[in-house]
Design a protein around this motif. Sequence first.
Motif, PDB file in Angstrom:
ATOM      1  N   VAL A  61      41.089  39.854  34.926  1.00 50.36           N
ATOM      2  CA  VAL A  61      39.947  40.303  34.133  1.00 50.36           C
ATOM      3  C   VAL A  61      38.898  40.872  35.072  1.00 50.36           C
ATOM      4  CG1 VAL A  61      38.047  39.604  32.628  1.00 50.36           C
ATOM      5  CG2 VAL A  61      40.327  38.650  32.267  1.00 50.36           C
ATOM      6  N   LEU A  62      38.410  42.059  34.763  1.00 48.84           N
ATOM      7  CA  LEU A  62      37.292  42.634  35.508  1.00 48.84           C
ATOM      8  C   LEU A  62      36.051  42.552  34.637  1.00 48.84           C
ATOM      9  CD1 LEU A  62      36.661  44.164  38.229  1.00 48.84           C
ATOM     10  CD2 LEU A  62      36.589  46.236  36.816  1.00 48.84           C
ATOM     11  N   ILE A  63      34.992  41.930  35.163  1.00 47.50           N
ATOM     12  CA  ILE A  63      33.700  41.900  34.478  1.00 47.50           C
ATOM     13  C   ILE A  63      32.839  43.022  35.018  1.00 47.50           C
ATOM     14  CG2 ILE A  63      31.633  40.542  33.967  1.00 47.50           C
ATOM     15  CD1 ILE A  63      33.203  38.033  34.450  1.00 47.50           C
ATOM     16  N   LEU A  64      32.167  43.725  34.114  1.00 43.73           N
ATOM     17  CA  LEU A  64      31.228  44.768  34.500  1.00 43.73           C
ATOM     18  C   LEU A  64      29.876  44.474  33.872  1.00 43.73           C
ATOM     19  CD1 LEU A  64      34.148  46.359  33.510  1.00 43.73           C
ATOM     20  CD2 LEU A  64      33.067  48.053  34.991  1.00 43.73           C
ATOM     21  N   GLY A  65      28.817  44.623  34.659  1.00 40.75           N
ATOM     22  CA  GLY A  65      27.478  44.388  34.157  1.00 40.75           C
ATOM     23  C   GLY A  65      26.499  44.190  35.291  1.00 40.75           C
ATOM     24  N   LYS A  66      25.242  44.189  34.952  1.00 39.94           N
ATOM     25  CA  LYS A  66      24.196  43.994  35.958  1.00 39.94           C
ATOM     26  C   LYS A  66      24.257  42.603  36.553  1.00 39.94           C
ATOM     27  CE  LYS A  66      19.227  44.731  36.652  1.00 39.94           C
ATOM     28  NZ  LYS A  66      17.953  45.120  35.988  1.00 39.94           N
ATOM     29  N   TYR A  67      24.764  41.641  35.772  1.00 44.47           N
ATOM     30  CA  TYR A  67      24.909  40.256  36.250  1.00 44.47           C
ATOM     31  C   TYR A  67      26.378  39.858  36.087  1.00 44.47           C
ATOM     32  CZ  TYR A  67      19.910  40.632  35.315  1.00 44.47           C
ATOM     33  OH  TYR A  67      18.596  41.057  35.271  1.00 44.47           O
ATOM     34  N   PRO A  68      27.250  40.371  36.947  1.00 49.75           N
ATOM     35  CA  PRO A  68      28.690  40.200  36.697  1.00 49.75           C
ATOM     36  C   PRO A  68      29.227  38.800  36.964  1.00 49.75           C
ATOM     37  CG  PRO A  68      28.344  41.350  38.771  1.00 49.75           C
ATOM     38  CD  PRO A  68      26.991  41.214  38.127  1.00 49.75           C
ATOM     39  N   THR A  69      28.593  38.028  37.822  1.00 47.54           N
ATOM     40  CA  THR A  69      29.222  36.776  38.267  1.00 47.54           C
ATOM     41  C   THR A  69      28.958  35.580  37.366  1.00 47.54           C
ATOM     42  OG1 THR A  69      27.335  36.289  39.725  1.00 47.54           O
ATOM     43  CG2 THR A  69      29.202  37.495  40.676  1.00 47.54           C
ATOM     44  N   LYS A  70      27.926  35.640  36.526  1.00 44.36           N
ATOM     45  CA  LYS A  70      27.664  34.494  35.655  1.00 44.36           C
ATOM     46  C   LYS A  70      26.882  34.923  34.423  1.00 44.36           C
ATOM     47  CE  LYS A  70      23.465  33.050  38.159  1.00 44.36           C
ATOM     48  NZ  LYS A  70      22.803  31.942  38.880  1.00 44.36           N
ATOM     49  N   HIS A  71      27.002  34.113  33.385  1.00 43.35           N
ATOM     50  CA  HIS A  71      26.306  34.396  32.135  1.00 43.35           C
ATOM     51  C   HIS A  71      24.798  34.264  32.314  1.00 43.35           C
ATOM     52  CE1 HIS A  71      25.410  34.502  27.858  1.00 43.35           C
ATOM     53  NE2 HIS A  71      24.711  33.393  27.999  1.00 43.35           N
ATOM     54  N   LYS A  72      24.071  35.201  31.726  1.00 43.33           N
ATOM     55  CA  LYS A  72      22.610  35.163  31.713  1.00 43.33           C
ATOM     56  C   LYS A  72      22.125  34.994  30.277  1.00 43.33           C
ATOM     57  CE  LYS A  72      21.262  36.124  36.052  1.00 43.33           C
ATOM     58  NZ  LYS A  72      20.240  35.362  36.815  1.00 43.33           N
ATOM     59  N   ILE A  73      21.130  34.146  30.097  1.00 44.84           N
ATOM     60  CA  ILE A  73      20.596  33.908  28.763  1.00 44.84           C
ATOM     61  C   ILE A  73      20.104  35.225  28.162  1.00 44.84           C
ATOM     62  CG2 ILE A  73      18.739  32.767  27.458  1.00 44.84           C
ATOM     63  CD1 ILE A  73      18.972  30.434  29.424  1.00 44.84           C
ATOM     64  N   GLY A  74      20.535  35.498  26.946  1.00 42.49           N
ATOM     65  CA  GLY A  74      20.116  36.707  26.246  1.00 42.49           C
ATOM     66  C   GLY A  74      21.005  37.909  26.462  1.00 42.49           C
ATOM     67  N   ILE A  75      21.954  37.821  27.410  1.00 45.10           N
ATOM     68  CA  ILE A  75      22.892  38.918  27.672  1.00 45.10           C
ATOM     69  C   ILE A  75      24.209  38.587  26.984  1.00 45.10           C
ATOM     70  CG2 ILE A  75      24.118  40.254  29.415  1.00 45.10           C
ATOM     71  CD1 ILE A  75      21.149  40.697  29.539  1.00 45.10           C
ATOM     72  N   PRO A  76      24.586  39.291  25.924  1.00 43.81           N
ATOM     73  CA  PRO A  76      25.801  38.938  25.189  1.00 43.81           C
ATOM     74  C   PRO A  76      27.067  39.254  25.972  1.00 43.81           C
ATOM     75  CG  PRO A  76      24.868  40.962  24.318  1.00 43.81           C
ATOM     76  CD  PRO A  76      23.876  40.441  25.330  1.00 43.81           C
ATOM     77  N   GLU A  77      28.109  38.460  25.697  1.00 42.64           N
ATOM     78  CA  GLU A  77      29.411  38.615  26.342  1.00 42.64           C
ATOM     79  C   GLU A  77      30.354  39.380  25.413  1.00 42.64           C
ATOM     80  OE1 GLU A  77      29.920  37.441  29.408  1.00 42.64           O
ATOM     81  OE2 GLU A  77      28.146  36.158  29.634  1.00 42.64           O
ATOM     82  N   PHE A  78      30.991  40.408  25.965  1.00 43.60           N
ATOM     83  CA  PHE A  78      31.904  41.280  25.216  1.00 43.60           C
ATOM     84  C   PHE A  78      33.239  41.316  25.941  1.00 43.60           C
ATOM     85  CE2 PHE A  78      34.071  45.249  24.608  1.00 43.60           C
ATOM     86  CZ  PHE A  78      33.964  45.503  23.250  1.00 43.60           C
ATOM     87  N   LYS A  79      34.342  41.502  25.187  1.00 44.89           N
ATOM     88  CA  LYS A  79      35.638  41.647  25.856  1.00 44.89           C
ATOM     89  C   LYS A  79      36.554  42.632  25.141  1.00 44.89           C
ATOM     90  CE  LYS A  79      37.603  37.380  23.837  1.00 44.89           C
ATOM     91  NZ  LYS A  79      38.647  37.871  22.937  1.00 44.89           N
TER      92      LYS A  79
END
Length: 446
Positions: A61-79
């Motif tokens: 799985v490749l995660i892409l985002g400004k905060y790729p390594t961990k979940h941030k409050i208010g940033i929704p997770e999509f797959k």
Amino acid sequence: MSSLTLFFCLGSLVSWGSSLEFRYYNTVELEDYLKAVNRNYSSITHLYSIGKSVEGRDLWVLILGKYPTKHKIGIPEFKYVGNMHGNEVVGRVLLLQLIEHLTQGYLSDPVVTCLLNTTRIHILPSMNPDGFEASTRNCLYSQGRFNKHGVDLNRNFPDVFTQNDMERELEVQAVMDWLKSEPFVLSANLHGGAVVASYPYDNSNGGEELQRGSSIAPDNDVFIHLAKTYSFNHKRMRNGNNCYDSQIFKDGITNGYSWYPLPGGMQDYNYVWGQCLEITLELSCCKYPPEKDLPGLWDDNKDALLAYIQLVHLGVKGQVLNSNGTPVENALVEVKDKNNLCPFKTNRNGEYYRLLLPGNYTLKVTIPGQKEAMTETLSIPYGPDKYSALTHNFVFKRNTYSSPDVTPSAEICTSKLKIQDSSHSPALAPSHLTVLLLMALCPFLL
């Protein structure tokens, strides 16, 4: 785009000018590509394996985002999940092209930049690498659909409507564990053999969810919007008659059960137990089309893939806090007139996400062990245009704990099952084993 929005979307990245070919990459090449992307775009990507296939291949799985390594409050997770059926290969190719588009477009493409700064995007290009490696290049009759044990992975998930107490395959268990590890909000799985967007439910037991040949989920209005957003942003899907041997799909969408009943499907599992709304995207008439067709398939789907991610910002999000301002885990967040089989609950950060179309909604929040619930009516705008759902926190002013504790969440979950009375065929009612399975799983998929 306004200067304020542009400022909001900016970050830092050193670009990398690689070019991904339109061809079928084998498993080793796919892994090498993902590792190269992770090295070259380390500030916005994170690569990890959610498990292994029967033959020991990693499910990357490749995660892409400004905060790729961990979940941030208010940033929704999509797959996005591709290649669940090993011989349905277009999704695998499109997801690699999507990765290329997102990484190269960051800071230069306003839509891509805003998506990555406001969303954490997980991409699993191949859920069934063993099946892919066993596939033959045939339009419709290629082998490789099943995993190495000969199991259809899209019939192997727990099912709320039908007893299917089979052993879970490694690839399926990996996805189930993945759902436990991240608070996913929205998802799609990519298939082939038709051109249509299919939405839950895929199955039914003949209860009140069965209406005029469709199995209607509580969030049916949202599912139809999700499916239509994809079909209308696709170059051809909305036409509804793209394959000569397929039925006509009005607006290019279909209720899964209305198309054909499917027990043990992944999209129903995501929705019922994972609190993640998922649809199934059938993206090509040929399951394994010739490579010369791949550029056109990417052109057909590119805008739709991006528009669908943006829908993760529908509705309302926020936290549930107690009187001390501490986030409350496992608080129930229920929407009036949406009687979900498993109530949506807050995650470990006290967060909730509810995908809702614009309108006025009454939300009821219940803290475990507390007598009084909080009820508020919210006016919800269309969030995707601004890359953010409405943010609303529920703050409890005082603690009024009851004794004994409130009904356990597993019992609340099973109490909403549409169990049939004796006037219905026993074969249509959930078995005792199914009910016990639901009770066992619901508390852990938070």
